[in-house]
Design a protein around this motif. Structure first.
Motif, PDB file in Angstrom:
ATOM      1  N   VAL A  79       0.844  -1.220   0.069  1.00 13.68           N
ATOM      2  CA  VAL A  79      -0.017   0.098  -0.054  1.00 13.68           C
ATOM      3  C   VAL A  79       0.925   1.095   0.126  1.00 13.68           C
ATOM      4  O   VAL A  79       0.495   2.143  -0.629  1.00 13.68           O
ATOM      5  N   MET A  80       2.062   1.195   0.697  1.00 22.37           N
ATOM      6  CA  MET A  80       2.990   2.299   0.946  1.00 22.37           C
ATOM      7  C   MET A  80       3.478   2.618  -0.495  1.00 22.37           C
ATOM      8  O   MET A  80       3.604   3.630  -1.026  1.00 22.37           O
ATOM      9  N   MET A  81       3.842   1.551  -1.118  1.00 22.99           N
ATOM     10  CA  MET A  81       4.497   1.746  -2.321  1.00 22.99           C
ATOM     11  C   MET A  81       3.510   2.118  -3.395  1.00 22.99           C
ATOM     12  O   MET A  81       4.049   3.249  -4.131  1.00 22.99           O
ATOM     13  N   LEU A  82       2.402   1.673  -3.331  1.00 24.18           N
ATOM     14  CA  LEU A  82       1.425   2.222  -4.563  1.00 24.18           C
ATOM     15  C   LEU A  82       1.046   3.595  -4.285  1.00 24.18           C
ATOM     16  O   LEU A  82       0.634   4.325  -5.369  1.00 24.18           O
ATOM     17  N   VAL A  83       0.825   3.994  -2.861  1.00 28.12           N
ATOM     18  CA  VAL A  83       0.381   5.278  -2.680  1.00 28.12           C
ATOM     19  C   VAL A  83       1.460   6.259  -2.505  1.00 28.12           C
ATOM     20  O   VAL A  83       1.378   7.581  -3.028  1.00 28.12           O
ATOM     21  N   LEU A  84       2.572   5.897  -1.860  1.00 29.58           N
ATOM     22  CA  LEU A  84       3.592   6.964  -1.512  1.00 29.58           C
ATOM     23  C   LEU A  84       4.774   7.067  -2.485  1.00 29.58           C
ATOM     24  O   LEU A  84       5.562   7.712  -2.576  1.00 29.58           O
ATOM     25  N   ALA A  85       4.735   6.268  -3.697  1.00 28.97           N
ATOM     26  CA  ALA A  85       5.749   5.954  -4.779  1.00 28.97           C
ATOM     27  C   ALA A  85       6.281   7.592  -5.051  1.00 28.97           C
ATOM     28  O   ALA A  85       7.477   7.900  -5.182  1.00 28.97           O
ATOM     29  N   PRO A  86       5.362   8.527  -5.471  1.00 27.61           N
ATOM     30  CA  PRO A  86       5.698   9.725  -5.896  1.00 27.61           C
ATOM     31  C   PRO A  86       6.540  10.578  -4.759  1.00 27.61           C
ATOM     32  O   PRO A  86       7.362  11.564  -4.992  1.00 27.61           O
ATOM     33  N   ILE A  87       6.374  10.340  -3.399  1.00 30.03           N
ATOM     34  CA  ILE A  87       7.139  10.941  -2.518  1.00 30.03           C
ATOM     35  C   ILE A  87       8.486  10.224  -2.141  1.00 30.03           C
ATOM     36  O   ILE A  87       9.537  10.733  -1.976  1.00 30.03           O
ATOM     37  N   ILE A  88       8.444   8.701  -2.206  1.00 30.14           N
ATOM     38  CA  ILE A  88       9.471   7.751  -1.777  1.00 30.14           C
ATOM     39  C   ILE A  88      10.515   8.186  -2.640  1.00 30.14           C
ATOM     40  O   ILE A  88      11.891   8.146  -2.172  1.00 30.14           O
ATOM     41  N   LYS A  89      10.497   8.769  -4.039  1.00 31.77           N
ATOM     42  CA  LYS A  89      11.686   8.776  -4.925  1.00 31.77           C
ATOM     43  C   LYS A  89      12.281  10.027  -4.456  1.00 31.77           C
ATOM     44  O   LYS A  89      13.583  10.052  -4.956  1.00 31.77           O
ATOM     45  N   TYR A  90      11.850  10.909  -3.463  1.00 33.73           N
ATOM     46  CA  TYR A  90      12.731  12.002  -2.834  1.00 33.73           C
ATOM     47  C   TYR A  90      13.565  11.727  -1.706  1.00 33.73           C
ATOM     48  O   TYR A  90      14.021  12.480  -1.179  1.00 33.73           O
ATOM     49  N   VAL A  91      13.485  10.434  -1.555  1.00 33.96           N
ATOM     50  CA  VAL A  91      14.098  10.025  -0.255  1.00 33.96           C
ATOM     51  C   VAL A  91      15.674  10.142  -0.393  1.00 33.96           C
ATOM     52  O   VAL A  91      16.149   9.563  -1.145  1.00 33.96           O
ATOM     53  N   PRO A  92      16.334  10.884   0.375  1.00 34.21           N
ATOM     54  CA  PRO A  92      17.742  11.254   0.102  1.00 34.21           C
ATOM     55  C   PRO A  92      18.643   9.958   0.289  1.00 34.21           C
ATOM     56  O   PRO A  92      18.432   9.316   1.495  1.00 34.21           O
TER      57      PRO A  92
END
Length: 548
Positions: free
Chosen positions: A331-344
């Motif tokens: 669920v986190m991957m499907l929902v938060l993918a646009p944000i996770i890509k900015y994880v430093p």
């Protein structure tokens, strides 16, 4: 195995109800919160991608949890596995990792079917502690670039470290500050709060938000596909049979590490829950999971002690906890993918640096060095060094080999104590016996008679020089091999030729046959064997086992 598995499921889910389901669900969500930053970090640490680490955690969490040999086991990418995959990816690329992972899965399935689940008990704890520390060092070295924003080259962590000599080492201040923030947060975050929300997750959330808001010029994990099927994954058409022989050794390294991590994790959790891990079933689960993972684009996985501990402490009731944790990550991957890509990447490097430090079994290391156990220290240091310089398989072989050598040295230690016969100590009033044994010596032999301690036996003639009677007390002799008994026969022959009266006392039953086959009984005669030194001196009764 199938019947036992079904039977264990029936016991596990007996009386399962909504209350227990809620416990599993909440425990799964808690584990997912812990697993998210680790999955991203270990994917990057392995030399793959954050997406590969996330997919690994999801697929392994579902497949391995459903088939596990212990309801509490939570599987996914781990730091130890990531450490040995780095050089493999550098040498063979992701396709090589996929094929090696597939082969390791097959090895694990075979190991489970052949009931090899107890093999880990033959690996000494200092060796396990040594390779754990070695892997921790490899993880830390592998994160220097992400932590400092530098650049290195090389297939191994040591090669990358040495490359700074030519490439230079120029840290980026922003990158370092992001990494240090995560490190300090994880180190000083209150433990009671960490039980609710993991510090690693908070650190990643804060640094990601800072990267977005302040547009920090730091490297990030990049695009996270909103699919379980990654673009870079294994397919049967991509399997190159010609490259498989070169991947056999890495496949065995992956399988061995999986066995050690999964079974040791299960043993620890089993003690905490009172439910023993089914080792063979666990190997089967790990094998099937690692066979499936490459076809999704995942890297090899294993049971993870940190996540398993969280599951147990969070009140997990059944294996559904592992499934719920995987679904939570999905669920986190499907929902938060646009944000996770900015994880430093530097934030993840901070998580991995702290994880590497905590991986070390500091209590065991302190115990070895604090109590000055030289053998344990040697096994620990040698295994750690070989893990860093070579790979896990070599390190385990060398560590276990050194352990066997040290064990042989310890077990082959032979002591011979010499004492003059004093009939007065036995309360003997017989002057004839006193006169007879006034120049007698007893040699108390303790330990095994082996090829490794023949030199101690060879000192015996000089120790009893001048005596007319020599009694061998052999009750403390645990075993005898052909080399030692051959040497002993030569010594006894030499003593008899000098006119000495020879008596063998307390010979263990296990050595009778060896002495008889070697010709010792024929040389001395049955009358020379007694139950004990005291009986030989006072009763003169022949050894019953040798009496016709």
């Amino acid at each position: 195995m199938g019947k036992n598995f079904i039977s264990s499921l029936a016991v596990e889910f007996r009386g399962y109800n909504a209350q227990k389901l809620t416990k599993d669900l909440m425990a799964g969500v808690t584990v997912a919160a812990v697993a998210l930053p680790l999955a991203l970090a270990f994917g990057v640490s392995a030399g793959a991608t954050a997406a590969a680490g996330l997919v690994t955690a999801i697929v392994a969490g579902i497949v391995m949890s459903l088939l596990t040999g212990g309801y509490y086991q939570i599987s996914g990418p781990t730091g130890a596995m990531a450490a040995i995959l780095g050089s493999l990816i550098a040498t063979h690329g992701m396709q090589g990792v996929f094929v090696a992972g597939l082969m390791s899965g097959i090895i694990l399935v075979i190991a489970g079917i052949l009931h090899l689940g107890e093999l880990t008990s033959f690996v000494p704890s200092p060796v396990i502690t040594g390779f754990t520390s070695g892997i921790a060092v490899v993880i830390a070295l592998g994160q220097i670039d992400n932590f400092f924003g530098t650049h290195s080259e090389g297939a191994t962590a040591i090669a990358k470290l040495l490359s700074y000599k030519d490439l230079g080492f120029h840290p980026d201040l922003t990158t370092v500050l992001v990494a240090l923030f995560v490190v300090f947060l994880m180190v000083f975050f209150p433990k009671k709060w960490n039980a609710v929300v993991p510090a690693s997750l908070i650190g990643i959330i804060i640094t990601t938000a800072a990267t977005l808001v302040f547009k920090l010029d730091v490297a990030t994990v990049g695009e996270i596909p909103q699919s379980l099927l990654l673009e870079d994954r294994l397919s049967f058409s991509k399997i190159d049979l010609a490259s498989m022989p070169a991947l056999i050794a890495p496949a065995f390294s992956i399988a061995i590490l999986n066995m050690l991590e999964s079974l040791l994790c299960g043993a620890s959790a089993g003690r905490a829950t009172g439910v023993k891990l089914n080792n063979d079933q666990e190997l089967l689960a790990q094998g099937v999971g690692n066979i499936v993972l490459p076809f999704f684009g995942g890297i090899p996985a294993t049971a993870a002690l940190a996540r398993t501990s969280v599951a147990v402490k969070s009140g997990a009731v059944t294996r559904l906890t592992g499934v719920f944790h995987a679904l939570g990550l999905l669920v986190m991957m499907l929902v938060l993918a646009p944000i996770i890509k900015y994880v430093p990447l530097s934030g993840l490097a901070g998580v991995l640096m702290v994880t590497a430090w905590r991986m070390n079994e500091w209590h065991a290391i302190k115990y070895f060095f604090g109590h000055k156990f030289k053998g344990a220290i040697a096994k620990f240091v040698v295994t750690m060094i070989f893990t860093i310089l070579f790979d896990l398989t070599v390190a385990i072989i060398v560590g276990v080999g050194l352990s066997l050598i040290l064990m042989l040295v310890r077990l082959s230690k032979l002591e011979i104590n010499y004492e003059r016969v004093d009939m007065n100590r036995l309360g003997c009033e017989d002057e004839t016996l006193k006169e007879r044994y006034k120049n007698a010596m007893v040699a108390y032999i303790t330990g095994p008679l082996l090829f490794a301690n023949i030199s101690v036996l060879e000192e015996l003639p000089g120790k009893v020089e001048g005596c007319d009677t020599v009694m061998f007390s052999m009750r403390g002799v645990s075993s005898v091999d052909v080399s030692a008994v051959q040497t002993l026969l030569s010594i006894l022959t030499e003593l008899k030729e000098k006119g000495m009266d020879i008596t063998i006392c307390g010979l263990p039953a296990a050595s009778h046959n060896m002495f008889e086959r070697a010709g010792v009984i024929e040389l001395l005669g049955e009358e020379a064997f007694y139950w004990s030194v005291e009986r030989a001196l006072l009763d003169h009764r022949p050894y019953p086992a040798l009496t016709k």
